[in-house]
Each structure stands twice: as C-alpha cells, then as structure tokens.
Motif scaffolding. Sequence first.
Motif, PDB file in Angstrom:
ATOM      1  N   THR A 105     -21.464 128.738  63.675  1.00  0.00           N
ATOM      2  CA  THR A 105     -21.868 129.481  62.476  1.00  0.00           C
ATOM      3  C   THR A 105     -22.132 130.935  62.843  1.00  0.00           C
ATOM      4  N   MET A 106     -22.372 131.710  61.803  1.00  0.00           N
ATOM      5  CA  MET A 106     -22.656 133.136  61.950  1.00  0.00           C
ATOM      6  C   MET A 106     -23.938 133.369  61.149  1.00  0.00           C
ATOM      7  N   ALA A 107     -25.059 133.593  61.846  1.00  0.00           N
ATOM      8  CA  ALA A 107     -26.339 133.610  61.138  1.00  0.00           C
ATOM      9  C   ALA A 107     -26.953 135.012  61.141  1.00  0.00           C
ATOM     10  N   LEU A 108     -26.791 135.719  60.043  1.00  0.00           N
ATOM     11  CA  LEU A 108     -27.288 137.091  59.915  1.00  0.00           C
ATOM     12  C   LEU A 108     -28.332 137.208  58.798  1.00  0.00           C
ATOM     13  N   THR A 109     -27.967 136.691  57.621  1.00  0.00           N
ATOM     14  CA  THR A 109     -28.735 136.955  56.408  1.00  0.00           C
ATOM     15  C   THR A 109     -30.117 136.276  56.452  1.00  0.00           C
ATOM     16  N   GLU A 110     -31.106 136.977  55.906  1.00  0.00           N
ATOM     17  CA  GLU A 110     -32.482 136.443  55.862  1.00  0.00           C
ATOM     18  C   GLU A 110     -33.027 136.567  54.441  1.00  0.00           C
ATOM     19  N   MET A 155     -13.086 127.742  59.859  1.00  0.00           N
ATOM     20  CA  MET A 155     -12.942 129.211  59.862  1.00  0.00           C
ATOM     21  C   MET A 155     -14.151 129.857  60.528  1.00  0.00           C
ATOM     22  N   LEU A 156     -15.358 129.388  60.166  1.00  0.00           N
ATOM     23  CA  LEU A 156     -16.572 129.952  60.770  1.00  0.00           C
ATOM     24  C   LEU A 156     -16.609 129.651  62.261  1.00  0.00           C
ATOM     25  N   THR A 157     -16.145 128.444  62.616  1.00  0.00           N
ATOM     26  CA  THR A 157     -16.147 128.065  64.040  1.00  0.00           C
ATOM     27  C   THR A 157     -15.233 129.002  64.830  1.00  0.00           C
ATOM     28  N   LYS A 189     -33.148 132.111  58.520  1.00  0.00           N
ATOM     29  CA  LYS A 189     -31.867 132.654  58.064  1.00  0.00           C
ATOM     30  C   LYS A 189     -31.464 131.878  56.816  1.00  0.00           C
ATOM     31  N   ILE A 190     -30.868 132.577  55.866  1.00  0.00           N
ATOM     32  CA  ILE A 190     -30.445 131.891  54.640  1.00  0.00           C
ATOM     33  C   ILE A 190     -28.954 132.105  54.416  1.00  0.00           C
ATOM     34  N   PHE A 191     -28.391 131.282  53.516  1.00  0.00           N
ATOM     35  CA  PHE A 191     -26.970 131.396  53.159  1.00  0.00           C
ATOM     36  C   PHE A 191     -26.058 131.240  54.370  1.00  0.00           C
ATOM     37  N   ILE A 192     -26.389 130.336  55.282  1.00  0.00           N
ATOM     38  CA  ILE A 192     -25.572 130.181  56.477  1.00  0.00           C
ATOM     39  C   ILE A 192     -24.494 129.110  56.234  1.00  0.00           C
ATOM     40  N   SER A 193     -23.256 129.590  56.147  1.00  0.00           N
ATOM     41  CA  SER A 193     -22.127 128.680  55.878  1.00  0.00           C
ATOM     42  C   SER A 193     -22.005 127.679  57.022  1.00  0.00           C
ATOM     43  N   GLY A 194     -21.851 126.419  56.681  1.00  0.00           N
ATOM     44  CA  GLY A 194     -21.733 125.365  57.697  1.00  0.00           C
ATOM     45  C   GLY A 194     -22.983 125.265  58.555  1.00  0.00           C
ATOM     46  N   HIS A 203     -28.194 126.546  46.416  1.00  0.00           N
ATOM     47  CA  HIS A 203     -27.554 126.110  45.171  1.00  0.00           C
ATOM     48  C   HIS A 203     -26.505 127.145  44.787  1.00  0.00           C
ATOM     49  N   LYS A 204     -25.261 126.714  44.717  1.00  0.00           N
ATOM     50  CA  LYS A 204     -24.178 127.643  44.384  1.00  0.00           C
ATOM     51  C   LYS A 204     -23.423 127.155  43.154  1.00  0.00           C
ATOM     52  N   MET A 205     -22.624 128.068  42.570  1.00  0.00           N
ATOM     53  CA  MET A 205     -21.844 127.699  41.384  1.00  0.00           C
ATOM     54  C   MET A 205     -20.606 126.883  41.770  1.00  0.00           C
ATOM     55  N   GLY A 206     -20.145 127.032  42.996  1.00  0.00           N
ATOM     56  CA  GLY A 206     -18.931 126.312  43.418  1.00  0.00           C
ATOM     57  C   GLY A 206     -18.970 126.098  44.909  1.00  0.00           C
ATOM     58  N   ILE A 207     -17.789 125.836  45.498  1.00  0.00           N
ATOM     59  CA  ILE A 207     -17.647 125.472  46.920  1.00  0.00           C
ATOM     60  C   ILE A 207     -18.828 124.608  47.381  1.00  0.00           C
ATOM     61  N   LYS A 208     -19.056 123.557  46.594  1.00  0.00           N
ATOM     62  CA  LYS A 208     -20.246 122.732  46.865  1.00  0.00           C
ATOM     63  C   LYS A 208     -20.051 121.749  48.007  1.00  0.00           C
ATOM     64  N   ALA A 263     -21.577 123.315  53.069  1.00  0.00           N
ATOM     65  CA  ALA A 263     -23.038 123.334  53.164  1.00  0.00           C
ATOM     66  C   ALA A 263     -23.503 124.725  53.570  1.00  0.00           C
ATOM     67  N   THR A 264     -23.928 125.503  52.585  1.00  0.00           N
ATOM     68  CA  THR A 264     -24.484 126.831  52.840  1.00  0.00           C
ATOM     69  C   THR A 264     -25.990 126.622  52.980  1.00  0.00           C
ATOM     70  N   CYS A 265     -26.519 126.835  54.172  1.00  0.00           N
ATOM     71  CA  CYS A 265     -27.867 126.320  54.472  1.00  0.00           C
ATOM     72  C   CYS A 265     -28.929 127.385  54.714  1.00  0.00           C
ATOM     73  N   GLY A 293     -35.316 138.322  53.378  1.00  0.00           N
ATOM     74  CA  GLY A 293     -35.640 139.713  53.047  1.00  0.00           C
ATOM     75  C   GLY A 293     -34.517 140.696  53.315  1.00  0.00           C
ATOM     76  N   CYS A 294     -33.374 140.235  53.792  1.00  0.00           N
ATOM     77  CA  CYS A 294     -32.287 141.190  54.062  1.00  0.00           C
ATOM     78  C   CYS A 294     -30.920 140.536  54.079  1.00  0.00           C
ATOM     79  N   GLY A 295     -29.979 141.251  53.457  1.00  0.00           N
ATOM     80  CA  GLY A 295     -28.573 140.838  53.485  1.00  0.00           C
ATOM     81  C   GLY A 295     -27.763 142.004  54.008  1.00  0.00           C
ATOM     82  N   THR A 296     -27.496 142.970  53.127  1.00  0.00           N
ATOM     83  CA  THR A 296     -26.733 144.150  53.530  1.00  0.00           C
ATOM     84  C   THR A 296     -27.505 144.970  54.560  1.00  0.00           C
ATOM     85  N   ASP A 297     -28.794 145.131  54.334  1.00  0.00           N
ATOM     86  CA  ASP A 297     -29.604 146.039  55.159  1.00  0.00           C
ATOM     87  C   ASP A 297     -30.265 145.264  56.303  1.00  0.00           C
TER      88      ASP A 297
HETATM   89  C1  LIG Z   1     -21.155 131.478  49.675  1.00  0.00           C
HETATM   90  C2  LIG Z   1     -21.859 132.374  50.624  1.00  0.00           C
HETATM   91  C3  LIG Z   1     -21.760 132.158  51.986  1.00  0.00           C
HETATM   92  C4  LIG Z   1     -22.443 132.987  52.874  1.00  0.00           C
HETATM   93  N1  LIG Z   1     -22.346 132.736  54.216  1.00  0.00           N
HETATM   94  C5  LIG Z   1     -23.064 133.484  55.084  1.00  0.00           C
HETATM   95  C6  LIG Z   1     -23.056 133.182  56.479  1.00  0.00           C
HETATM   96  O1  LIG Z   1     -22.352 132.283  56.937  1.00  0.00           O
HETATM   97  N2  LIG Z   1     -23.839 133.927  57.300  1.00  0.00           N
HETATM   98  C7  LIG Z   1     -24.625 134.942  56.843  1.00  0.00           C
HETATM   99  O2  LIG Z   1     -25.304 135.564  57.643  1.00  0.00           O
HETATM  100  N3  LIG Z   1     -24.658 135.262  55.519  1.00  0.00           N
HETATM  101  C8  LIG Z   1     -23.898 134.551  54.637  1.00  0.00           C
HETATM  102  N4  LIG Z   1     -23.932 134.842  53.297  1.00  0.00           N
HETATM  103  C9  LIG Z   1     -24.776 135.930  52.836  1.00  0.00           C
HETATM  104  C10 LIG Z   1     -24.002 137.203  52.524  1.00  0.00           C
HETATM  105  O3  LIG Z   1     -23.368 137.692  53.634  1.00  0.00           O
HETATM  106  C11 LIG Z   1     -24.986 138.162  51.891  1.00  0.00           C
HETATM  107  O4  LIG Z   1     -25.056 137.726  50.568  1.00  0.00           O
HETATM  108  C12 LIG Z   1     -24.579 139.603  52.004  1.00  0.00           C
HETATM  109  O5  LIG Z   1     -24.881 140.067  53.282  1.00  0.00           O
HETATM  110  C13 LIG Z   1     -25.254 140.469  50.944  1.00  0.00           C
HETATM  111  O6  LIG Z   1     -26.624 140.337  51.057  1.00  0.00           O
HETATM  112  P1  LIG Z   1     -27.540 140.015  49.780  1.00  0.00           P
HETATM  113  O7  LIG Z   1     -26.944 138.890  49.023  1.00  0.00           O
HETATM  114  O8  LIG Z   1     -28.935 139.883  50.285  1.00  0.00           O
HETATM  115  O9  LIG Z   1     -27.410 141.282  48.859  1.00  0.00           O
HETATM  116  P2  LIG Z   1     -28.266 142.614  48.943  1.00  0.00           P
HETATM  117  O10 LIG Z   1     -28.226 143.154  50.328  1.00  0.00           O
HETATM  118  O11 LIG Z   1     -29.601 142.358  48.337  1.00  0.00           O
HETATM  119  O12 LIG Z   1     -27.431 143.548  47.986  1.00  0.00           O
HETATM  120  C14 LIG Z   1     -27.474 143.366  46.551  1.00  0.00           C
HETATM  121  C15 LIG Z   1     -26.330 144.142  45.940  1.00  0.00           C
HETATM  122  O13 LIG Z   1     -26.454 145.538  46.258  1.00  0.00           O
HETATM  123  C16 LIG Z   1     -25.229 146.040  46.767  1.00  0.00           C
HETATM  124  N5  LIG Z   1     -25.492 147.078  47.753  1.00  0.00           N
HETATM  125  C17 LIG Z   1     -26.267 146.981  48.852  1.00  0.00           C
HETATM  126  N6  LIG Z   1     -26.281 148.146  49.518  1.00  0.00           N
HETATM  127  C18 LIG Z   1     -25.479 148.990  48.836  1.00  0.00           C
HETATM  128  C19 LIG Z   1     -25.076 150.345  49.022  1.00  0.00           C
HETATM  129  N7  LIG Z   1     -25.495 151.060  50.066  1.00  0.00           N
HETATM  130  N8  LIG Z   1     -24.229 150.869  48.120  1.00  0.00           N
HETATM  131  C20 LIG Z   1     -23.781 150.153  47.069  1.00  0.00           C
HETATM  132  N9  LIG Z   1     -24.133 148.879  46.833  1.00  0.00           N
HETATM  133  C21 LIG Z   1     -24.968 148.307  47.715  1.00  0.00           C
HETATM  134  C22 LIG Z   1     -24.579 144.812  47.410  1.00  0.00           C
HETATM  135  O14 LIG Z   1     -23.166 144.947  47.481  1.00  0.00           O
HETATM  136  C23 LIG Z   1     -24.962 143.709  46.455  1.00  0.00           C
HETATM  137  O15 LIG Z   1     -24.078 143.649  45.361  1.00  0.00           O
HETATM  138  C24 LIG Z   1     -23.229 134.049  52.386  1.00  0.00           C
HETATM  139  C25 LIG Z   1     -23.315 134.287  51.012  1.00  0.00           C
HETATM  140  C26 LIG Z   1     -22.645 133.468  50.146  1.00  0.00           C
HETATM  141  C27 LIG Z   1     -22.750 133.735  48.666  1.00  0.00           C
END
Ligand SMILES: Cc1cc2nc3c(=O)[nH]c(=O)nc-3n(C[C@H](O)[C@H](O)[C@H](O)COP(=O)(O)OP(=O)(O)OC[C@H]3O[C@@H](n4cnc5c(N)ncnc54)[C@H](O)[C@@H]3O)c2cc1C
Length: 427
Positions: A161-166, A128-130, A194-199, A259-264, A267-269, A168-172
């Motif tokens: 893969t799709m590598a975004l998360t770090e 799917m990621l590919t 980058k963290i949490f990178i699926s595959g 380390h995840k609770m499931g889908i072990k 490899a989320t790397c 210090g940042c996920g959503t932002d």
């Molecule tokens: C199994 C798994 C696979 C993943 N695979 C990938 C991957 O392949 N590539 C990749 O790049 N990332 C991957 N991720 C990371 C995932 O995309 C991030 O977890 C996501 O971007 C959220 O970032 P964060 O966990 O740092 O949460 P944070 O950004 O720290 O947010 C914490 C919480 O705050 C909430 N929040 C944030 N901003 C707002 C707002 N403005 N209003 C309301 N609520 C808000 C969020 O919804 C969340 O619940 C994976 C994660 C998991 C668990």
Amino acid sequence: MPIYRAPVEDFRFLLHDVLELDKQRDLPGFADLSPDLVDDILSNAGKFCEEVLQPLNQSGDEEGCRFENGTVSTPKGFRRAYKAYCEAGWSGLGAPESVGGAGMPPILTMAVHEMGMSANQSLAMYPMLTAGAYGALLATGPDWMKQHIAPRMVSGEWAGTMALTEPGCGTDLKLMKTRAVEQPDGTYKMNGTKIFISGGDQDLTSNIIHMVIAKIPDENGQIHDDLSTVNFFMVPKFIVKEDGGVTVRNGVNTGGIEHKMGIKGQATCVLNFDDAIAWRLGPKPTPRSTPLGPGEKRSSSAGMAGMFGMMNAARLGVGIQGIGLGEVAYQNGYAYAHERRVGRALTGPMEPEKPADLEIVHPDVKRMLLQARASTEGLRALAAWTTLNISISRSSRPEAETAGLLEDLMTPVIKSFGTDMGFEAAN
Ligand SMILES: Cc1cc2nc3c(=O)[nH]c(=O)nc-3n(C[C@H](O)[C@H](O)[C@H](O)COP(=O)(O)OP(=O)(O)OC[C@H]3O[C@@H](n4cnc5c(N)ncnc54)[C@H](O)[C@@H]3O)c2cc1C
C-alpha cells in the motif's frame, strides 16, 4: 448486464502503427519485445480481463468489502480471481527479472492496467498499489528487503500500500501528525493514523507491506511543521526479519473501511499505527543544524523523493483508471443506444413498424458517444506516448533528458485530464 470487450485492436494499432514499438528495440526492456510477444500479452490480458475480472465487477460492487472483528473480507470470487491474476504473471509484468518479474516496459504495463481498470477497478487496484509499493521498495530499500520482500510482492503472495493521507491532511502533507522514533536497534516505532488507504487491509494476501510517510524528531527531539523531517518507511502488517522469516503481527490495525459511492470491492481503509515497527528507507537525515549549500536539500527529503517516485507512478495509474473507465462507459453507452428505443429520428421514423426508433438515431446521442470515444482514444495515445518517453528517459539516447521533462510535464496532465474525461464519458 454491463459488458466489456478489451480494445486489443486499438492497442495493437497504437503500439505497432502509431508508436512503432518494433523500432524502439534499443530502449530498456524492449530488446525481446517482438510484435508477436506484444500481441500475445495484449490478447491474453484482454481475455483474462473479460473472462475473469469483469464477471465479478458488478457483484463485487454490490456485495462490497466487509469489516468484522478488525479484519477485512473482499467480495465473493475476489480471492480466486486474484490468485489467477498472480499465477498468470500479471502481478509482476513490469517488475525486474531479478526479483521474479517479466521486466516489461511501462508501455505494456499501462495497457494491461487500463484493461484491468475497465473490467474491475476494485479488484485491479490491489495489484496496482502493490506494483507501486514494490517499485518504491526496489528504489529505496536495503538489500535484504529487495531479496526477501520485493519478490513476494512481485509474485502477489504479499501486497503493498501507499499510506500518506491522514485525518488532518491530504494535499498539504506538511500537516501530518504520524511520527516515528528511532529505537536502539535502528528500527523506528511509529504512531499515528492514516485514512483512505487503498488495499489497506484485505484477505487476498498473507502479508501487506505498507509504504508510509511520517515525521521523525530532529536531533533535539523536535517535530517540525514543515516537510524537512518527513521520512519514508516500510511497515509490514506481519513483521519480516532480515533473513526473510515472518514473525508476529505488527502494531498496524485496521480502524474500518471508508464509505464510498463506488469501487466498494476495494477496501479503502483507516489504518492505526500503534507502536508499529517501521524501517526507515533512504539515507540517514542530515541534522537540521547543518547549514545547507546553495540548492542543497536535507537528506531527510530522500524520504519525500522515495514517496514521490511512488506517487508519480500512482498519478499516471490514476489517469489510466480514468481512461479505462471512459472506455467501458463508452462501450456500455454504445450498446444501450443500440437496444433502447426512444422517440423518433428528426428526419422521420427509421423503423415505422416499431413503437419508437433506437436511441442511436438522435444526433446528440451520437455526439456524446463520439466524444467519449474520441477522448478515450486520444488520451490512451497520450498516455502510451508518455510511457514510451519514460523508457526513453532511462535510455542512453540523446533525447533522454527531454523525454524525462516530458514525463514530468505530462504525468499530472494525464492524471487530471484522464480522470475528468473518464468522468465525462461515464456521465
Ligand atoms: C478512492 C480513494 C482512494 C485513495 N487511496 C489513497 C491511498 O491509497 N493512499 C493515500 O495516502 N491516500 C489515498 N486517498 C486519499 C487522496 O489521495 C486524498 O484524498 C488526496 O490527497 C486529497 O486530500 P483530501 O481529500 O484531504 O483533500 P484536501 O487536501 O482537503 O483538499 C480539498 C480540495 O481542495 C483542493 N486543493 C487543495 N489544495 C489546493 C490548491 N493549492 N489549489 C487548488 N485546489 C487545492 C483539492 O484538490 C481538493 O479538491 C484516496 C482517496 C480516495 C477517494
């Protein structure tokens, strides 16, 4: 032992009777989509998921992926099943025929994707990621990548893969620290984590194409706190030359498995980029000093546009994961309620000769199962209708623009509601 029966009849009803695919032959990719071909794809995918993917689901989760000496191994059986998946052509189902795919529209890839997620989410996530990664490469990459890299991802020889998360940042994402600096030959050197990178790493394929976002310095060498210098890059695990030749290991190293609770078995790397050679995708950024016209965006945001193209496909894919998990949870709950004995029916014993009645006699058990089934079937229909709108939005029909707006509106709804309801069904 968990069970899974692919809901082929439900899909047939949805695609033939509800959405009337046979009347949509004018849409891109639908011309040859006869009802028989649709049925063949659904039943063969269902059979593959039941017979090859599902038997490895529980063992794969129990064994999990291993990280030793810097490399990742997937659970027993995953390599063989992945090879069979690719040889059967499922890895390229939705890819254009020009790169070796089957050119099937998203409504069919969605159905196959859902079945894979029900059967074995850990394993099905690798292709799917590919698919998301080769889609982004085809949308933003130069010709040599389309010629030499995309086909090897479509065939499944290489993964993406799709590598975004770090850390210090996920959503932002504007907080990202990963940066890339241009080299005299036009490539970039990338550094960051980058963290949490699926595959992010695995032993299923001989190369991995990472689609990465990172900041580049502006014309004064400054890195900015906003998204304006974020760009989209192709970073291979093993370096690929413009003639398609593969050379040495790139500076992308696996730091470990999350380390995840499931889908072990997935490899989320953690990935470390240490002077990794990266190719920037999309048009050259406009210098920040250039004033922008009204509503105009800097061309560096083309990097973000490429990333969002990939993200939107992934968002829909994640919603469909939720639907697939809701389906398999319902099936197992239903089976359990028909074999487990708990208490007596409110109206008196249904089987007085047995020590207790079956769990299914209890109204609240029926309610929970019906709710799981109704939400799964309803969401499946919503997702299928949305993917049909994706095809309409790419057609010359007068309603194409409205269909595109519906796609934009429904993608996050399906992601969040699909996963919420899948969680509820599994709960
Ligand atoms: C199994 C798994 C696979 C993943 N695979 C990938 C991957 O392949 N590539 C990749 O790049 N990332 C991957 N991720 C990371 C995932 O995309 C991030 O977890 C996501 O971007 C959220 O970032 P964060 O966990 O740092 O949460 P944070 O950004 O720290 O947010 C914490 C919480 O705050 C909430 N929040 C944030 N901003 C707002 C707002 N403005 N209003 C309301 N609520 C808000 C969020 O919804 C969340 O619940 C994976 C994660 C998991 C668990």
